[in-house]
Design a protein around this motif. Structure first.
Motif, PDB file in Angstrom:
ATOM      1  N   ARG A  94       0.734  -1.242  -0.017  1.00  0.00           N
ATOM      2  CA  ARG A  94       0.011  -0.187   0.049  1.00  0.00           C
ATOM      3  C   ARG A  94       0.735   1.211  -0.041  1.00  0.00           C
ATOM      4  N   ALA A  95       2.093   1.118   0.829  1.00  0.00           N
ATOM      5  CA  ALA A  95       3.037   2.267   0.635  1.00  0.00           C
ATOM      6  C   ALA A  95       3.177   2.585  -0.741  1.00  0.00           C
ATOM      7  N   HIS A  96       3.747   1.574  -1.421  1.00  0.00           N
ATOM      8  CA  HIS A  96       4.081   1.595  -2.700  1.00  0.00           C
ATOM      9  C   HIS A  96       3.106   2.344  -3.767  1.00  0.00           C
ATOM     10  N   ASP A  97       1.810   1.843  -3.413  1.00  0.00           N
ATOM     11  CA  ASP A  97       1.015   2.605  -4.289  1.00  0.00           C
ATOM     12  C   ASP A  97       0.820   4.011  -3.597  1.00  0.00           C
ATOM     13  N   LEU A  98       0.833   4.306  -2.643  1.00  0.00           N
ATOM     14  CA  LEU A  98       0.541   5.675  -2.093  1.00  0.00           C
ATOM     15  C   LEU A  98       1.744   6.614  -2.487  1.00  0.00           C
ATOM     16  N   ASN A  99       2.837   6.086  -2.693  1.00  0.00           N
ATOM     17  CA  ASN A  99       4.227   6.789  -2.908  1.00  0.00           C
ATOM     18  C   ASN A  99       3.934   7.308  -4.585  1.00  0.00           C
ATOM     19  N   GLN A 100       3.020   6.822  -5.191  1.00  0.00           N
ATOM     20  CA  GLN A 100       2.745   7.485  -6.634  1.00  0.00           C
ATOM     21  C   GLN A 100       1.879   8.691  -6.629  1.00  0.00           C
ATOM     22  N   VAL A 101       1.236   8.826  -5.465  1.00  0.00           N
ATOM     23  CA  VAL A 101       0.251  10.088  -5.550  1.00  0.00           C
ATOM     24  C   VAL A 101       0.952  11.082  -4.626  1.00  0.00           C
ATOM     25  N   PRO A 102       0.162  12.587  -4.536  1.00  0.00           N
ATOM     26  CA  PRO A 102       0.945  13.210  -3.273  1.00  0.00           C
ATOM     27  C   PRO A 102       0.268  12.710  -2.048  1.00  0.00           C
ATOM     28  N   PRO A 103       1.006  12.974  -0.947  1.00  0.00           N
ATOM     29  CA  PRO A 103       0.650  12.550   0.358  1.00  0.00           C
ATOM     30  C   PRO A 103      -0.777  13.335   0.692  1.00  0.00           C
ATOM     31  N   LEU A 104      -1.574  12.618   1.383  1.00  0.00           N
ATOM     32  CA  LEU A 104      -2.921  13.135   1.783  1.00  0.00           C
ATOM     33  C   LEU A 104      -2.335  14.308   3.188  1.00  0.00           C
ATOM     34  N   ALA A 105      -1.751  13.782   3.982  1.00  0.00           N
ATOM     35  CA  ALA A 105      -1.532  14.592   5.306  1.00  0.00           C
ATOM     36  C   ALA A 105       0.085  14.182   5.652  1.00  0.00           C
ATOM     37  N   PRO A 106       0.416  14.882   6.761  1.00  0.00           N
ATOM     38  CA  PRO A 106       1.679  14.405   7.399  1.00  0.00           C
ATOM     39  C   PRO A 106       1.176  13.130   8.358  1.00  0.00           C
ATOM     40  N   TYR A 107       2.040  12.047   7.948  1.00  0.00           N
ATOM     41  CA  TYR A 107       1.887  10.714   8.606  1.00  0.00           C
ATOM     42  C   TYR A 107       2.094  10.651   9.995  1.00  0.00           C
TER      43      TYR A 107
ATOM     44  N   GLU B 225      -9.892  10.464  12.224  1.00  0.00           N
ATOM     45  CA  GLU B 225      -9.260  11.645  11.416  1.00  0.00           C
ATOM     46  C   GLU B 225      -9.407  11.330   9.768  1.00  0.00           C
ATOM     47  N   LEU B 226      -9.164  10.159   9.524  1.00  0.00           N
ATOM     48  CA  LEU B 226      -9.226   9.622   8.124  1.00  0.00           C
ATOM     49  C   LEU B 226     -10.845   9.828   7.625  1.00  0.00           C
ATOM     50  N   LEU B 227     -11.716   9.507   8.350  1.00  0.00           N
ATOM     51  CA  LEU B 227     -13.090   9.643   8.045  1.00  0.00           C
ATOM     52  C   LEU B 227     -13.438  11.132   7.909  1.00  0.00           C
ATOM     53  N   ALA B 228     -12.693  12.075   8.547  1.00  0.00           N
ATOM     54  CA  ALA B 228     -13.146  13.542   8.385  1.00  0.00           C
ATOM     55  C   ALA B 228     -12.246  13.910   6.956  1.00  0.00           C
ATOM     56  N   TYR B 229     -11.187  13.486   6.778  1.00  0.00           N
ATOM     57  CA  TYR B 229     -10.662  13.758   5.499  1.00  0.00           C
ATOM     58  C   TYR B 229     -11.391  13.581   4.281  1.00  0.00           C
ATOM     59  N   MET B 230     -11.976  12.204   4.462  1.00  0.00           N
ATOM     60  CA  MET B 230     -12.905  11.707   3.348  1.00  0.00           C
ATOM     61  C   MET B 230     -14.250  12.517   3.260  1.00  0.00           C
ATOM     62  N   MET B 231     -14.786  12.902   4.257  1.00  0.00           N
ATOM     63  CA  MET B 231     -16.014  13.729   4.533  1.00  0.00           C
ATOM     64  C   MET B 231     -15.643  15.140   3.845  1.00  0.00           C
ATOM     65  N   GLU B 232     -14.537  15.647   4.052  1.00  0.00           N
ATOM     66  CA  GLU B 232     -14.087  16.948   3.582  1.00  0.00           C
ATOM     67  C   GLU B 232     -13.868  17.160   2.201  1.00  0.00           C
ATOM     68  N   ASP B 233     -13.475  16.102   1.636  1.00  0.00           N
ATOM     69  CA  ASP B 233     -13.232  16.129  -0.098  1.00  0.00           C
ATOM     70  C   ASP B 233     -13.138  14.934  -0.457  1.00  0.00           C
ATOM     71  N   SER B 234     -14.097  14.757  -1.577  1.00  0.00           N
ATOM     72  CA  SER B 234     -13.949  13.130  -2.137  1.00  0.00           C
ATOM     73  C   SER B 234     -12.976  12.737  -2.790  1.00  0.00           C
ATOM     74  N   LYS B 235     -12.130  13.716  -3.122  1.00  0.00           N
ATOM     75  CA  LYS B 235     -10.631  13.271  -3.804  1.00  0.00           C
ATOM     76  C   LYS B 235      -9.707  12.800  -2.742  1.00  0.00           C
ATOM     77  N   ASN B 236     -10.184  12.820  -1.422  1.00  0.00           N
ATOM     78  CA  ASN B 236      -9.279  12.318  -0.458  1.00  0.00           C
ATOM     79  C   ASN B 236      -9.578  10.892  -0.270  1.00  0.00           C
ATOM     80  N   ILE B 237     -10.843  10.352  -0.543  1.00  0.00           N
ATOM     81  CA  ILE B 237     -11.250   9.041   0.048  1.00  0.00           C
ATOM     82  C   ILE B 237     -10.177   7.880  -0.571  1.00  0.00           C
ATOM     83  N   ARG B 238      -9.746   7.814  -1.756  1.00  0.00           N
ATOM     84  CA  ARG B 238      -9.013   6.564  -2.073  1.00  0.00           C
ATOM     85  C   ARG B 238      -7.973   6.424  -1.174  1.00  0.00           C
ATOM     86  N   ARG B 239      -7.084   7.931  -0.939  1.00  0.00           N
ATOM     87  CA  ARG B 239      -5.843   7.600  -0.192  1.00  0.00           C
ATOM     88  C   ARG B 239      -6.146   7.520   1.274  1.00  0.00           C
TER      89      ARG B 239
END
Lengths: 229, 229
Positions: free
Chosen positions: A108-121, A170-184
Motif C-alpha cells: 500500500r505504501a508503494h501505491d500511495l507513494n505514486q500520488v501526493p501525500p494526503l497529510a503528514p503521517y 481523522e481519516l473519516l474526516a478527510y474523506m468527508m471533507e473532500d471526495s478526492k481524499n477518499i481513495r488515499r
C-alpha cells in the motif's frame, strides 16, 4: 520449566528454539518498521525490499516448525516443556502473519507513494512503533517465561486501539471533507488496521505465554477486546 | 496416515480430534452465516447471539488444544501422526480467529442496523457463502487427508479476492458520490475485508493440509497471494 535438564541435547534444542524465535521476531520487527518508513519517507525501494524480505520470515517459520516437530519426536517432552513447544508452534504462525501484514503495508505504501501525500503521517509511525514494541515484549516474555512482561503487553493493547481509533476518525474526516481524499484515506485506514492487527497478534502471543507459564487459559476473556475500530 | 494403528486408544484419540475439529468448524461456519444474516436481515438480536456464541468456539479451542497436548504426551506419535497433531494445533487457532472475525462482523452489523441501509447487500452474502464454503472444504480436506480437496480451496481463493475487490470498488463509488455514505460504506468495507480474511484462514488451513499429507511445504509461494484489496 524445571531448572535443570539432565539431557543436555534437549537443553540445547530448547535454547536453539528460543534463539530462532527471537531471530524471527527481530526480522519481523524490522519488516514492520521498514514498511511504515517506506510510507512516511515515500521510499518505494524500501517497500520493495520489505516485500522481498518476507521470504526470509517464511523460511524461518518452516525451520522453526520443523525444529518443534523434531524436538517432539526425539525428546518426547512432558508437562511444561510440552507446553513450551506447542506454544512455540502457535507463536511462529503469529509471527509469520505479522510478516504478511508488513508486506501488505509495504504494498500500500508503494501505491500511495505514486500520488501526493494526503497529510503528514504523524500517528501512523507512532502506531507502528507501539505495535513493534508489543511484538518485541511478547516474544521476550515467551523466551524468559516472564508473566509480568506478558501482562504488560495485555495492558498495552488499549493504547494501540485508542490510537487506531484516533487515526480512523481523522481519516473519516478527510474523506468527508473532500471526495478526492477518499481513495488515499481508505488505503491509510487499511494500513492503520494492519498495524492494529499486528498488535492483536502480540496480544495473542502474550495470552499464550500466560497460559504456558501458569497453565491457566486466559485467552478468552481477553479476546473480547479484539474487536475492530 | 498408516491404515491401521495397533493402539486402539490412539485411534480413538485421533477420531476424537477429527470430530471435535469438525464440530468447531461447523460452529464457526454458523457464526459466519449468522453474522452476515444479522446484517442483511437487519436482525440485531441475531447479531447479539453471534457475539454470545463466540464463547463456545473459544471453549472448543481450549479443549482441542488440551486434547492435542494429551495425545502428544501419552501417545508420543511420530511421523505422519505427529504432523497431524501439530497441524491440528495450528488449525484450531485459525478456526478461533475466524470466530473472532464473525463477531467483528456481527458488531458492525449491529451498528449498521441502527441507520438506514446504504444499498441492497447483494454481494456481501455471496462473499460470506464463498468464505464459509472454503472453511468447510479446508476442514474436510484435513480430516480426510484429501490433498485434491485442499487444492480446490487454494484455487477457490481467487474468486473470493475478486468478489472482495468488486465490493470494495462499489463502496468506494458510493463514498465518492455522497459524503453521507462514507461512514456506512467504511463499515461495509471492513465487513467485506473480514470475510476475505476468513477466506485467507481457509487458505492457510488448506496449505497446511497439503504439507501434512505430502510432507512438502507449499505454504509460502502461495502466501504471496494473501495481499489485500
Amino acid at each position: 520449566m524445571p531448572a535443570t535438564h539432565t539431557d543436555k541435547a534437549f537443553e540445547q534444542d530448547l535454547r536453539d528454539l528460543r534463539e530462532r524465535l527471537l531471530a524471527m521476531g527481530a526480522k519481523v520487527e524490522a519488516l514492520i518498521a521498514g514498511s511504515v518508513r517506506a510510507l512516511t519517507e515515500r521510499d518505494s525501494t524500501l517497500a520493495e525490499k520489505v516485500i522481498q524480505s518476507d521470504k526470509d520470515v517464511n523460511r524461518l517459520e518452516v525451520e522453526i516448525d520443523d525444529l518443534c516437530r523434531r524436538i517432539l519426536a526425539l525428546r518426547q517432552p512432558a508437562a511444561s516443556d510440552l507446553r513450551l513447544i506447542t506454544t512455540a508452534l502457535k507463536i511462529v504462525t503469529d509471527l509469520e502473519r505479522i510478516g504478511d501484514l508488513a508486506v501488505n503495508i509495504a504494498e500500500r505504501a508503494h501505491d500511495l507513494n505514486q500520488v501526493p501525500p494526503l497529510a503528514p503521517y504523524v500517528d501512523t509511525p507512532k502506531l507502528a512503533e507501539l505495535a513493534q514494541q508489543q511484538v518485541k515484549k511478547a516474544l521476550d516474555a515467551f523466551v524468559s517465561d516472564d508473566v509480568a512482561k506478558a501482562e504488560e503487553v495485555l495492558k498495552g493493547d488499549d493504547l494501540l486501539d485508542a490510537l487506531f481509533l484516533k487515526i480512523f476518525n481523522e481519516l473519516l474526516a478527510y474523506m468527508m471533507e473532500d471526495s478526492k481524499n477518499i481513495r488515499r484515506a481508505t488505503a491509510l485506514m487499511f494500513i492503520a488496521k494492519h498495524l492494529e492487527r499486528i498488535g492483536d497478534h502480540a496480544l495473542n502471543v502474550a495470552e499464550m505465554v500466560v497460559y504456558m507459564v501458569r497453565g491457566k487459559d486466559i485467552r478468552h476473556p481477553l479476546s473480547r477486546n479484539l474487536t475492530m475500530e
